[in-house]
Design an enzyme around this catalytic site. Structure first.
Site, PDB file in Angstrom:
ATOM      1  N   GLU A 138       0.817  -1.203   0.000  1.00  0.00           N
ATOM      2  CA  GLU A 138       0.000   0.000   0.000  1.00  0.00           C
ATOM      3  C   GLU A 138       0.859   1.264   0.000  1.00  0.00           C
ATOM      4  O   GLU A 138       1.922   1.311   0.618  1.00  0.00           O
ATOM      5  CB  GLU A 138      -0.936  -0.003   1.217  1.00  0.00           C
ATOM      6  CG  GLU A 138      -1.794  -1.254   1.277  1.00  0.00           C
ATOM      7  CD  GLU A 138      -2.889  -1.191   2.331  1.00  0.00           C
ATOM      8  OE1 GLU A 138      -3.057  -0.126   2.964  1.00  0.00           O
ATOM      9  OE2 GLU A 138      -3.584  -2.203   2.524  1.00  0.00           O
ATOM     10  N   CYS A 156       3.258   8.840   0.893  1.00  0.00           N
ATOM     11  CA  CYS A 156       3.624   8.010   2.041  1.00  0.00           C
ATOM     12  C   CYS A 156       3.935   6.623   1.496  1.00  0.00           C
ATOM     13  O   CYS A 156       3.033   5.899   1.070  1.00  0.00           O
ATOM     14  CB  CYS A 156       2.479   7.966   3.046  1.00  0.00           C
ATOM     15  SG  CYS A 156       2.813   6.936   4.501  1.00  0.00           S
ATOM     16  N   CYS A 163       5.233  -5.858   8.218  1.00  0.00           N
ATOM     17  CA  CYS A 163       6.246  -5.359   9.144  1.00  0.00           C
ATOM     18  C   CYS A 163       6.466  -6.396  10.242  1.00  0.00           C
ATOM     19  O   CYS A 163       5.499  -6.915  10.805  1.00  0.00           O
ATOM     20  CB  CYS A 163       5.821  -4.033   9.751  1.00  0.00           C
ATOM     21  SG  CYS A 163       7.065  -3.309  10.854  1.00  0.00           S
ATOM     22  N   CYS A 167       4.348  -3.259  16.337  1.00  0.00           N
ATOM     23  CA  CYS A 167       3.943  -2.234  17.301  1.00  0.00           C
ATOM     24  C   CYS A 167       2.458  -2.424  17.616  1.00  0.00           C
ATOM     25  O   CYS A 167       1.652  -2.657  16.712  1.00  0.00           O
ATOM     26  CB  CYS A 167       4.191  -0.841  16.733  1.00  0.00           C
ATOM     27  SG  CYS A 167       5.949  -0.487  16.465  1.00  0.00           S
ATOM     28  N   CYS A 170      -0.383  -0.484  15.642  1.00  0.00           N
ATOM     29  CA  CYS A 170      -0.255  -0.346  14.188  1.00  0.00           C
ATOM     30  C   CYS A 170      -0.870  -1.541  13.456  1.00  0.00           C
ATOM     31  O   CYS A 170      -0.580  -2.697  13.772  1.00  0.00           O
ATOM     32  CB  CYS A 170       1.226  -0.211  13.815  1.00  0.00           C
ATOM     33  SG  CYS A 170       1.500   0.027  12.043  1.00  0.00           S
ATOM     34  N   CYS A 384      -2.396   7.345   9.296  1.00  0.00           N
ATOM     35  CA  CYS A 384      -1.202   6.792   9.936  1.00  0.00           C
ATOM     36  C   CYS A 384      -1.558   5.618  10.834  1.00  0.00           C
ATOM     37  O   CYS A 384      -2.445   5.705  11.680  1.00  0.00           O
ATOM     38  CB  CYS A 384      -0.531   7.894  10.761  1.00  0.00           C
ATOM     39  SG  CYS A 384       0.984   7.378  11.548  1.00  0.00           S
TER      40      CYS A 384
END
Length: 425
Positions: A138, A156, A163, A167, A170, A384
């Site tokens: 994305e 972005c 990932c 976190c 996220c 975000c």
């Protein structure tokens, strides 16, 4: 022969050896042999690969290898980065024979198709690109119009498919990790957004899917291309990290003029480990020391990202502790507050406007430069921390429709618009 006599005859012996070597190598004279010895090595032919990511000089060298002149390489550069050509055979300005030879040798442009496009009410666009291994990555385009009517377009970009750092707030980490992106797969995100918006990207933030510092080699190659080939100024590029040991030092050694943004999210080690599990291997003091050294080596201030989680890290006491931490490690830091953007399956909540403003005021009163990020793309899950898709770990099979994560509730969107008005006033 005495030692001194042997020493006097040594140059003669070396000259004889040199002549013998010249003859054995087929060189007609010592002068020719010396010239051959100092000549640069013959460059190896470029291994077939992708054209996106190559510099103008690389493309000129490629053209020469195929019997073309350097002008053809310059032409390729324009077609790839200005015209944004997607296929070898679409390079219609270059000779057909050259195109066929490139294709037969295994060269390709390296552009991925847009699998899905989602547009938010505020004009933010999220693209899902279908990579060659059928995984989806994305990227988000964020247009902002200033008071004079000029538009700034921020890309972005993602640096990994998924990932591995997970976190807790996220969405990307919750979707799993597949692999690092190659440099051209990062660059093509910017090209795809420029095609959609029909305008140049002015700013790039490495804040999409993935941890850029875990893919630093490809990120730096992409950074070079974005700066030199697509002509985006280094100061318009931000590289974000949650903190990976030894990588900030490596980045500092390149002395880029880009911004380093460190995802902090907590003012102390204990709380940070709860929010960012990878912090256990990178103590806060070590991270802050690396940031201090980065500032000293590059003369570029570090920006700290701080996601505000209601009832977790958003109290005024946390702000006071954060200010003390920053002052301990020196001046020149900036804090970017990010009110949590809701994601499906998360126990975290978005803080109320009052809590955000109180946190910001506590930092400002202690002489810490602070800003509150304006949330964009919330209704398209493009804000975000919201980037995630079900095919970032398991490849897409066939023509499957990608389901978007559950959207934020209307009340949360109303709260967001109130916050934005309060911050801008």
């Amino acid at each position: 022969m005495r030692p001194m006599a042997a020493l006097r005859h040594a140059p003669i012996a070396r000259a004889a050896q040199f002549r013998a070597l010249a003859v054995s190598c087929g060189v007609g004279s010592p002068e020719a042999a010396a010239k051959a010895a100092t000549a640069p090595p013959v460059s190896q032919k470029m291994a077939p690969g992708v054209l996106i990511g190559m510099s103008e000089s690389d493309l000129q060298q490629l053209a020469l290898e195929f019997g073309q002149d350097k002008y053809r390489g310059k032409q390729l550069h324009q077609l790839l980065y200005k015209r944004k050509i997607r296929e070898i055979q679409d390079l219609s300005q270059v000779p057909l024979a050259f195109r066929n030879e490139l294709q037969e040798a295994g060269w390709r442009v390296g552009r991925s198709p847009v699998y899905k496009e989602v547009t938010a009410a505020d004009g933010t666009v999220k693209l899902l690109l279908k990579l060659e291994d059928n995984r989806l990555v994305e990227t988000v385009g964020i247009p902002v119009e200033d008071s004079k009517g000029s538009v700034r377009l921020t890309a972005c970009v993602s640096s990994q498919v998924g990932c591995p750092l997970r976190c807790s707030f996220c969405a990307t980490g919750k979707g799993g990790f597949a692999r690092n992106l190659k440099s051209h797969e990062i660059v093509e995100q910017v090209l795809a957004l420029e095609e959609i918006f029909k305008r140049r990207v002015t700013n790039v933030v490495f804040m999409g899917m993935g941890e850029p510092m875990l893919n630093l080699k490809e990120v730096l190659e992409a950074h070079r291309c974005l700066n030199k080939d697509i002509q985006i100024g280094q100061r318009m590029i931000t590289i974000s990290t949650v903190g990976v040991p030894n990588t900030i030092k490596r980045l500092a050694s390149h002395k880029l003029q880009s911004t380093l943004a460190v995802s902090l999210h907590a003012p102390n080690q204990k709380l940070r480990e709860q929010i960012v599990p990878s912090a256990k291997s990178y103590p806060l003091d070590a991270l802050m020391n690396d940031c201090k050294q980065y500032l000293l080596e590059t003369s570029r201030r570090v920006s700290f990202e701080y996601t505000l989680l209601a009832g977790v890290n958003d109290a005024v006491d946390h702000a006071i502790e954060l200010a003390e931490l920053l002052h301990k490690w020196g001046p020149g830091y900036h804090v970017n507050l990010i009110p949590f953007n809701p994601i499906d399956g998360s126990e975290y909540k978005r803080p109320y406007r009052k809590a955000v403003l109180a946190f910001s005021a506590a930092l400002e009163s202690r002489k810490v430069t602070v800003s509150v990020r304006q949330t964009r793309g919330l209704d398209a899950s493009a804000a975000c921390g919201q980037l995630r898709n079900e095919f970032q770990k398991v490849p897409l099979l066939g023509d499957v429709q990608v389901e978007e994560p559950q959207q934020a509730e209307e009340s949360q969107q109303v709260e967001e618009s109130e916050l934005e008005m309060a911050v801008s006033s």
